[in-house]
Design an enzyme around this catalytic site. Structure first.
Site, short mmCIF file in Angstrom:
data_model
loop_
_atom_site.label_atom_id
_atom_site.label_comp_id
_atom_site.label_asym_id
_atom_site.label_seq_id
_atom_site.Cartn_x
_atom_site.Cartn_y
_atom_site.Cartn_z
N GLY A 170 -7.36 19.82 48.42
CA GLY A 170 -7.42 19.19 47.11
C GLY A 170 -7.72 20.21 46.04
O GLY A 170 -8.32 21.26 46.31
N CYS A 171 -7.32 19.93 44.82
CA CYS A 171 -7.45 20.91 43.74
C CYS A 171 -8.91 21.28 43.48
O CYS A 171 -9.25 22.45 43.34
CB CYS A 171 -6.76 20.41 42.47
SG CYS A 171 -7.25 18.75 41.98
N PHE A 172 -9.79 20.27 43.42
CA PHE A 172 -11.20 20.58 43.22
C PHE A 172 -11.75 21.37 44.41
O PHE A 172 -12.62 22.22 44.25
CB PHE A 172 -12.02 19.29 43.06
CG PHE A 172 -11.92 18.67 41.72
CD1 PHE A 172 -12.37 19.33 40.59
CD2 PHE A 172 -11.38 17.40 41.56
CE1 PHE A 172 -12.29 18.75 39.33
CE2 PHE A 172 -11.30 16.80 40.31
CZ PHE A 172 -11.75 17.48 39.19
#
Lengths: 352, 352, 352, 352
Positions: free
Chosen positions: B155-157
């Site tokens: 995931g990006c985070f």
């Protein structure tokens, strides 16, 4: 009736005050002072004021503190200006709110530590005024402000951070020596002077931390929180800029004591601010948005507790130019003159 | 040579991959699959691709996994799609990178806890694939990725947070049970589907926390950091949206052990990432800006220690659509096919 | 005293009216009507109104036109709503301003041509109201508005374009059959409903023409300018969207007659608008900025003549949500009730 | 192989060229020249270039035109620089593209009229170079450019406006003495130097015309269009700034001759640009968006005819920093060195 002089009329802080005062039912602007644009009407510098305020800007030297025309003066000026000019206005019976750090500290020592952070001489120019000046965060200092004649208006980050943390710090519900505040500001906080960092093409689509761990507002935050706690508070203030013009969002983190939980924190905040006209605690599981304070004097807060790490998280939003600056200043001045503190200030944000 | 199918071609993740691949010296796109816009050329949906990629979009049912045309497939799709379709491509010898959470976990139990956070059924559709799938954060998992045929892209985070915290967590230099990550994302992270929260007039000049303490990426962050630490890590991930299109900025806070100081932390980070083509440690006293990664696959990190509170602060920036998504996916696919992992990815950000 | 019902309370037009009325010294909101969010307080839909307006939203069917509580009603609604509901409020003696095109035309024929442009049935639902309705551009129609009970409030592009061109068209100083208006609008003009075109990531850094040569406001512009000219005017209206939330900027071009020059045009404009509280002609060689009208009811105009091509260029700025919508509507309602037309409207823009 | 020196490396025009060249398959940067930041690596001024271009910036005096290292030089400099330094590079056999107005004119007289508009001395510093310099709008001047050694690269507004109008002007399909161009630019066109007008808080949510009827690019536009038409063209160029960083949108209006209609105009444009790699004519009833050119060298055009007023409307979009500046310059340099003119330039825009 407020008869107001604004010293530093041409910055965002001065213009913000003019915008508030032209709609204030119990105030008149009588004099605009600045070192720039002198002899021009303010409305030629800020055309949007045309018809509302067309006073000519005069230089500090031209203004007569003893002319008897005003009973209120705002120093909407950078550090170092208020301390030079305040006494002559005080001597003439005027009440003063200064936007800068000049009067936020009660001792020369505290001031010196602040001055070091902003690259100013450590000696205060008017140390005798420090003890009579009052720190102007209305919600925590209302009584002292009402009776004061000289107010050091809080820094914009300080307003948001202190309002966010005061209740749990005062209740000693958290580890007060390891406070964290992650704070994001809009660009107007840096003032109207152009610079590379705030040039539109450099700032759009761009966010970054700055003055990491060095922001000068940390000092007054620790001071005021320590007063609330009755013990020394320590905080890391991590200031960041985001591509917004108005707004400060703070996310404050603290380690919650074991005998506290979310409900108790929530009740604490609701109770602490229950009579405050400008501070609002959001329902649980909501978080504040900057659009819901933009252009207004409100501070929105919400509380959250993370069960896994035991962290208490307080989120806050203000408009840095209103509650973070001119709005707070006016709120204080209203109080100092026995007016309703919300006079000229109680209006909703503008959406969209 | 990569012969690529993109499943979910019309979302930001699919388009981002197309933009990368049309400039990739060792890759060709052979098939675009989506449930929307079928039978239209992609360049009629995204006119900026005209002349670069004019393939017709086909529906999942129309694509033949056994056509032998491709050796690589990206699921640029939301949760739940990859798990349904992956096996038939794997059976035909293709290598897969999935953008969603479908293959980020190795057990059905872990997946179930993730699924709960995003409101999906707790049963995985292809549990047998979980154990062969590999978590695709290249910097931490390079060897496993190289030999894998199925990657759960992070995931990006998670990309930003794990890269920021992995070194100090692995070194056990901080209290790993009280990690804090204050994370700000641009709007593109929410995808291309319009919604009230991302309507231009609601989003300009607006920042706010969302999914407070509930973001689903926290699970994979804790998983991966725990692997690094060899012990359970706990983190509060406070996700916020700011009016930016591309970018994630993380500010991670952790309590530093007493036998560590800033220099030691700095050396640790420089050493940890010394051979990484896409991770850069800034000099001390600098902080990263999102403009310096925009449009690129880089992750910039900087470290700071606050002496008063003993807090270690790690700041990181990525472009959420590149290093946070399509770029990482391509970096992994390059590795899986024995290409230089930087192929088609090593270019500077665009300024201004 | 205005006692106001707002029909369509939840759109930008309704909220804009609420924001104006809560500060209006001679108005109270008595009822909020909408088909969405019924039974909710408006302040739960728009939290920034908390404490200022907490009325519950009721459905159209629930509102009683004969309850005697209100004397003013705004239809802040899309085309087709006002025409269905207006009569029952008029029958009860209320005065109405409708934001849409429903009452901007005096004949069924004119309406039909407008309806065609917006994809609506050509038959008006209440044709008998068309002849009593008055076109609500205050500056050109003040007397008729004062005596009217039903106003068709002008379209946002129409307000800016007509104010920009009325003087030279009325003076027949230009070729009225070849008028050009290049008009740029902020995004709020499209309302609060999310769509792909106004999704933040699609709209930031993006400008484009839309409805090229087809915008429905062209009809009322030609109608009203023709009335001023006493002859048929023809205009091409080229509408464009720019990444701004509030604001319309028009640049109107017309071929100037040979016996006119810049000074004469300038004098004409100053004279034409000399008593207007909300229209301002800038000095020669200045051009208006949208920031100087944002949040206010002002229209700024400037004039220019290009000696080489003989083109007269008029530039205008309004806030599309105030002078382009709610502000004009309130200005009209003030007039209809014998109040000062500036009541609740005369305040400066907010800067920055 | 291009061996390139960039004179004026630190402005947006220089950096834009560096970003293009580091991905150019047939070019190397050998020298960066500027009067600012000398002795610093460019990557310390622009950190995003780290690892891609770390050359040290040298002062003009330090660069040796006769070092034999380069065959191409770009003056990415303001007016007045190229004319001072060009000869010594030309004498050493280098080919030059200058971004400014220094070499856009063939005679001292034309230059003088341009110089007057920008407040420069009317005497050209190297008038002998004017006749050998070639105006660098590739699409109209390809052959001359191929054989030239000194190019005056067109102004950003000129690129968009000339490409929009050249076909109908050359075909004499419109009144060439009454051309109108309404042109909106992003902020980067003003360069990287901070100023009040482009300070973020002044520029967000703000659009305004500037230099009304006075923009210096009008001269080269009239020159070049007149060459196309074989007769004097007259245009009013109304330049405006909108809150965008990259992009120019032009809407050009002209009175169409009676024997022309939309289909004929459309065919004319398709034919005129049929072999152009970077100019695209949109299908009828579409209008170009700036997002569809952002970061690329494309120019999108669409045509429209308004039947009521007989106006022909041409709409165009370019990225002002690519096709409007560095991209065009590189396109020209490729040609001058016998490379494919699209080399290093043919890539899609970046979305979102």
């Amino acid at each position: 009736m407020l008869k107001v002089k604004i010293f530093g009329a041409c910055g965002y802080g001065g213009v913000g005050m003019i915008e508030l005062l032209v709609r204030h039912p119990e105030a008149d602007i009588v004099s605009l002072i600045d070192i720039e644009n002198t002899a021009l009407p303010i409305s030629s510098v800020y055309p949007h004021l045309t018809g509302f305020c067309d006073l000519e800007i005069i230089s500090p030297e031209k203004d007569n503190p003893g002319d008897g025309e005003a009973n209120a003066l705002f120093f909407a000026t950078p550090d170092g200006v208020g301390m030079k000019w305040a006494s002559r206005y005080l001597e003439n019976g005027m009440k003063i709110v200064d936007y800068s750090g000049d009067f936020r500290f009660s001792t020369q020592e505290e001031y010196a530590s602040y001055a070091g952070k902003i690259g100013k001489p450590s000696l205060h120019h008017a140390p005798e005024l420090l003890e009579r000046s009052v720190y102007g965060l209305t919600e925590l200092n209302r009584e002292a402000i009402s009776g004061a004649s000289l107010i050091g208006n809080p820094g914009c980050f300080a307003v948001a951070t202190i309002l966010a943390l005061a209740p749990i710090v005062k209740a000693r519900a958290v580890d007060i020596e390891k406070l964290i505040c992650d704070a994001k500001t809009g660009v107007s906080g840096a003032g109207k002077k152009p610079s590379s960092a705030f040039h539109y093409p450099s700032r759009y689509e761009n966010m970054n931390p700055y003055k990491v761990g060095m922001h000068q507002h940390a000092i007054e935050i620790e001071n005021q929180l320590s007063i609330q706690a009755g013990a020394d508070c320590k905080i890391i203030l991590n200031t960041q800029v985001v591509p917004i013009t108005r707004g400060i969002m703070v996310c404050a983190y603290a380690q919650l004591d074991e005998n506290w939980d979310l409900d108790r924190v929530f009740d604490l905040y609701k109770d602490f601010y229950r009579n405050e006209p400008f501070v609002r605690i959001l329902p649980l599981n909501q978080a504040p948005s900057s659009k819901d304070v933009r252009g207004s004097n409100f501070c929105l807060l919400s509380v959250h507790v993370d069960p896994d790490t035991g962290t208490c998280l307080i989120m806050g939003q203000i408009d840095n130019l209103v509650k973070g600056q001119a709005g707070s200043a006016l709120q204080n001045m209203n109080l100092m003159h026995g007016l309703d503190e919300t006079s000229g200030l109680y209006h909703p944000p503008m959406i969209p």
